[in-house]
Design a protein around this motif. Structure first.
Motif, PDB file in Angstrom:
ATOM      1  N   PRO A  36     -45.333   8.315 -14.019  1.00  0.00           N
ATOM      2  CA  PRO A  36     -44.254   8.766 -13.377  1.00  0.00           C
ATOM      3  C   PRO A  36     -43.649   7.381 -12.721  1.00  0.00           C
ATOM      4  O   PRO A  36     -42.347   7.332 -12.675  1.00  0.00           O
ATOM      5  CB  PRO A  36     -44.468   9.597 -11.995  1.00  0.00           C
ATOM      6  CG  PRO A  36     -46.022   9.527 -12.141  1.00  0.00           C
ATOM      7  CD  PRO A  36     -46.467   8.945 -13.318  1.00  0.00           C
ATOM      8  N   HIS A  95     -35.331   5.447 -15.717  1.00  0.00           N
ATOM      9  CA  HIS A  95     -34.348   6.197 -15.362  1.00  0.00           C
ATOM     10  C   HIS A  95     -33.454   5.535 -14.148  1.00  0.00           C
ATOM     11  O   HIS A  95     -32.204   5.510 -14.443  1.00  0.00           O
ATOM     12  CB  HIS A  95     -34.711   7.512 -14.477  1.00  0.00           C
ATOM     13  CG  HIS A  95     -33.709   8.283 -13.785  1.00  0.00           C
ATOM     14  ND1 HIS A  95     -32.843   9.180 -14.951  1.00  0.00           N
ATOM     15  CD2 HIS A  95     -33.225   8.611 -12.693  1.00  0.00           C
ATOM     16  CE1 HIS A  95     -32.062   9.803 -14.226  1.00  0.00           C
ATOM     17  NE2 HIS A  95     -32.236   9.289 -12.950  1.00  0.00           N
ATOM     18  N   ASP A 105     -39.836   6.488 -13.818  1.00  0.00           N
ATOM     19  CA  ASP A 105     -38.777   6.336 -12.705  1.00  0.00           C
ATOM     20  C   ASP A 105     -38.035   5.162 -12.886  1.00  0.00           C
ATOM     21  O   ASP A 105     -36.639   4.904 -12.646  1.00  0.00           O
ATOM     22  CB  ASP A 105     -39.340   6.676 -11.219  1.00  0.00           C
ATOM     23  CG  ASP A 105     -39.625   7.843 -10.859  1.00  0.00           C
ATOM     24  OD1 ASP A 105     -39.350   9.067 -11.625  1.00  0.00           O
ATOM     25  OD2 ASP A 105     -40.451   8.350  -9.974  1.00  0.00           O
ATOM     26  N   SER A 106     -38.632   4.042 -13.048  1.00  0.00           N
ATOM     27  CA  SER A 106     -37.839   2.755 -13.380  1.00  0.00           C
ATOM     28  C   SER A 106     -37.209   2.829 -14.526  1.00  0.00           C
ATOM     29  O   SER A 106     -35.954   2.191 -14.525  1.00  0.00           O
ATOM     30  CB  SER A 106     -38.987   1.764 -13.519  1.00  0.00           C
ATOM     31  OG  SER A 106     -39.896   2.075 -14.752  1.00  0.00           O
TER      32      SER A 106
END
Length: 76
Positions: A64, A71, A68-69
């Motif tokens: 995750p 995104h 997330d990074s």
């Protein structure tokens, strides 16, 4: 006779002196994880270990974080 003598002695001696004492454990400093160099990430990995499989725990944590990074960087 001997049993009554032992009972008398046990009444006089506090119970904590009859057993050996264990030493105080030293406080350990958590090591940092290999990718982010962060102690908190490594502590989290150690908490979610599955049957001693640390590589699986790292995958569970990093998956995750990497998504997330990616995104976040795509929005910039």
């Amino acid at each position: 006779m001997i049993l009554s003598l032992i009972k008398v002695i046990k009444k006089w001696i506090p119970p904590f002196t009859l057993m050996s004492r264990r030493g105080i454990a030293e406080e350990k400093i958590a090591k940092s994880d290999p990718i982010y160099r962060n102690r908190l990430v490594n502590m989290l990995v150690n908490r979610i270990l599955k049957h001693g499989k640390k590589s699986l725990a790292y995958q569970i944590i990093y998956r995750p974080l990497i998504s997330d990074s990616a995104h976040f960087h795509s929005r910039l």
